[in-house]
Scaffold this motif. Structure first.
Motif, short mmCIF file in Angstrom:
data_model
loop_
_atom_site.label_atom_id
_atom_site.label_comp_id
_atom_site.label_asym_id
_atom_site.label_seq_id
_atom_site.Cartn_x
_atom_site.Cartn_y
_atom_site.Cartn_z
N SER A 66 -7.16 1.47 10.18
CA SER A 66 -6.09 0.72 10.22
C SER A 66 -4.98 1.72 9.49
CB SER A 66 -5.80 -0.52 9.46
OG SER A 66 -6.55 -0.48 7.92
N PHE A 67 -5.39 2.96 9.11
CA PHE A 67 -4.63 3.92 8.34
C PHE A 67 -3.37 4.30 9.22
CE2 PHE A 67 -3.14 8.43 7.43
CZ PHE A 67 -3.11 8.30 6.22
N ASP A 68 -2.07 4.20 8.47
CA ASP A 68 -0.98 4.53 8.87
C ASP A 68 -0.29 5.42 8.05
OD1 ASP A 68 1.94 4.62 9.90
OD2 ASP A 68 1.47 3.10 11.21
N LYS A 69 0.09 6.69 8.33
CA LYS A 69 0.78 7.37 7.08
C LYS A 69 2.19 6.99 6.69
CE LYS A 69 1.93 12.35 6.49
NZ LYS A 69 1.89 13.89 6.90
N ASP A 70 2.94 6.68 7.79
CA ASP A 70 4.45 6.28 7.70
C ASP A 70 4.36 5.30 6.78
OD1 ASP A 70 5.25 8.43 9.23
OD2 ASP A 70 5.01 7.26 10.93
N LYS A 71 3.54 3.97 6.97
CA LYS A 71 3.74 2.97 6.34
C LYS A 71 3.03 3.03 4.89
CE LYS A 71 3.32 -0.63 10.07
NZ LYS A 71 2.61 -1.45 10.60
N LEU A 73 3.44 5.86 2.87
CA LEU A 73 4.72 6.54 2.60
C LEU A 73 5.91 5.66 2.14
CD1 LEU A 73 4.77 9.80 4.32
CD2 LEU A 73 4.26 9.56 1.95
N LYS A 74 6.01 4.64 2.94
CA LYS A 74 6.96 3.42 2.81
C LYS A 74 6.60 2.66 1.68
CE LYS A 74 9.63 -0.06 5.49
NZ LYS A 74 9.74 -0.63 6.81
N THR A 90 5.20 15.29 -1.64
CA THR A 90 3.89 15.76 -2.24
C THR A 90 2.77 14.87 -1.68
OG1 THR A 90 4.51 16.78 -4.19
CG2 THR A 90 2.29 16.46 -3.92
N LEU A 91 2.94 13.56 -1.79
CA LEU A 91 2.11 12.55 -1.30
C LEU A 91 1.85 12.78 0.32
CD1 LEU A 91 0.40 9.87 -1.70
CD2 LEU A 91 2.70 8.48 -1.31
N GLU A 92 3.01 13.07 0.95
CA GLU A 92 2.84 13.18 2.38
C GLU A 92 1.83 14.21 2.92
OE1 GLU A 92 5.71 13.82 6.32
OE2 GLU A 92 6.31 13.98 4.25
N CYS A 93 1.91 15.35 1.84
CA CYS A 93 0.88 16.39 2.19
C CYS A 93 -0.63 15.99 1.83
CB CYS A 93 1.38 17.58 1.38
SG CYS A 93 3.10 18.44 1.91
N GLN A 94 -0.68 15.27 0.75
CA GLN A 94 -2.11 14.77 0.23
C GLN A 94 -2.85 13.89 1.20
OE1 GLN A 94 -2.15 13.29 -3.75
NE2 GLN A 94 -1.33 15.17 -4.66
N LEU A 95 -1.83 13.09 1.82
CA LEU A 95 -2.30 12.12 2.78
C LEU A 95 -3.00 12.72 4.01
CD1 LEU A 95 0.35 9.31 2.81
CD2 LEU A 95 -1.92 9.15 2.10
N LYS A 123 -15.67 7.89 -9.02
CA LYS A 123 -17.06 8.18 -9.25
C LYS A 123 -17.28 9.66 -8.63
CE LYS A 123 -21.62 6.86 -7.88
NZ LYS A 123 -22.53 5.85 -7.02
N THR A 124 -16.60 10.00 -7.57
CA THR A 124 -16.76 11.56 -7.12
C THR A 124 -15.74 12.49 -7.69
OG1 THR A 124 -15.15 10.92 -5.44
CG2 THR A 124 -17.58 10.78 -5.12
N ASN A 125 -14.74 12.15 -8.68
CA ASN A 125 -13.90 12.86 -9.30
C ASN A 125 -12.76 13.26 -8.27
OD1 ASN A 125 -14.55 12.72 -12.09
ND2 ASN A 125 -16.00 14.31 -11.57
N LYS A 126 -12.51 12.79 -7.14
CA LYS A 126 -11.58 12.98 -6.23
C LYS A 126 -10.29 12.31 -6.74
CE LYS A 126 -14.30 14.19 -2.43
NZ LYS A 126 -14.36 13.99 -1.06
N HIS A 127 -10.19 11.45 -7.72
CA HIS A 127 -9.17 10.70 -8.16
C HIS A 127 -8.18 11.82 -8.88
CE1 HIS A 127 -11.49 11.05 -11.82
NE2 HIS A 127 -10.20 10.78 -12.63
N LYS A 128 -8.98 12.80 -9.40
CA LYS A 128 -8.24 14.26 -9.76
C LYS A 128 -7.48 15.14 -8.72
CE LYS A 128 -10.96 14.15 -14.08
NZ LYS A 128 -11.76 14.97 -15.05
N THR A 129 -8.29 15.09 -7.79
CA THR A 129 -7.65 15.97 -6.42
C THR A 129 -6.60 15.15 -5.69
OG1 THR A 129 -10.22 16.61 -6.02
CG2 THR A 129 -8.50 17.14 -4.32
N PHE A 130 -6.66 13.91 -5.76
CA PHE A 130 -5.52 13.19 -5.31
C PHE A 130 -4.94 12.14 -5.97
CE2 PHE A 130 -9.06 13.97 -1.93
CZ PHE A 130 -8.16 14.98 -0.89
N PRO A 131 -4.17 12.72 -7.09
CA PRO A 131 -3.69 11.83 -8.13
C PRO A 131 -2.74 10.94 -7.71
CG PRO A 131 -2.76 13.97 -8.57
CD PRO A 131 -3.77 14.11 -7.48
N LEU A 132 -1.85 11.37 -6.65
CA LEU A 132 -0.81 10.38 -6.22
C LEU A 132 -1.46 9.24 -5.57
CD1 LEU A 132 2.14 12.81 -5.40
CD2 LEU A 132 1.90 11.56 -7.51
#
Length: 208
Positions: A66-71, A73-74, A90-95, A123-132
């Motif tokens: 159900s992923f929708d990038k525009d929603k 960002l909204k 930055t979030l748009e690029c991260q997504l 757990k995988t420390n990816k919260h630091k890679t994708f902080p936003l």
């Protein structure tokens, strides 16, 4: 049900003549349904429904189907204090990178809700890679709690600030609300501790 309705404890002169079926169906059942619909409209208005739909677009269920990038960002734009215009870019690029990473990582397969997604990111420390993205997930997770807390306070306010206490100040009302809402905690405090606390606040004429 076809018999005339007989009011209990009230004069018939002030009650519209109707059958039992009409009274219980129109006067009670339909009226309760209208109240419930009104309550649902107040809780799930157009803005709230839009937020819920945007939240669902980041759900990991069925491999992020159900992923929708525009929603997404909204949804982030609803938090201007947390996401500036630069953060949104930055979030748009991260997504884009985030979704590619999630779909290629087996550890994120089979997740069903945002809570499990947040835990796996940490757990995988990816919260630091994708902080936003992690920040947005945390905001979505605390939203139901924050909404319930606000509703709880307003419900308590109708009990605390009644007609007899209508002129109380803000500070007194806040203190009364805290003790009313968290009464389970305050009931654990003995009366002796409360008296001792007030006595130690300043010197008084008498001490028991």
């Amino acid at each position: 049900m076809d018999s005339p309705y007989v009011p209990q404890g009230r004069s018939r002169r002030f009650v519209e003549e109707a059958t039992n079926q009409h009274h219980f169906r129109v006067g009670i059942f339909l009226r309760v349904i209208d109240l419930l619909l009104q309550e649902l409209d107040d809780r799930f208005n157009e803005r709230n429904m839009e937020i819920l739909m945007c939240m669902a677009c980041l759900s990991p269920k069925d491999n992020f189907s159900s992923f929708d990038k525009d929603k997404v960002l909204k949804l982030a734009s609803f938090y201007p204090e947390e996401f500036s215009s630069f953060d949104l870019m930055t979030l748009e690029c991260q997504l884009d990178i985030f979704m590619e990473n999630m779909l290629n990582d087996e550890r994120f397969q089979g997740l069903n809700d945002l809570n499990s997604l947040s835990m796996m990111l940490v757990k995988t420390n990816k919260h630091k890679t994708f902080p936003l993205i992690h920040l947005l997930i945390k905001l979505m997770l605390i939203l139901p709690v924050a909404t319930a807390s606000v509703e709880r306070v307003f419900s308590a306010m109708t009990c605390v600030k009644n007609k007899l206490r209508n002129s109380m100040g803000d500070q007194l009302m806040n203190d009364c609300l805290v003790t009313f809402i968290e009464k389970d905690v305050f009931l654990r405090v003995s009366d002796e501790k409360v008296v001792e606390r007030f006595q130690n606040m300043k010197t008084r004429r008498m001490k028991v």
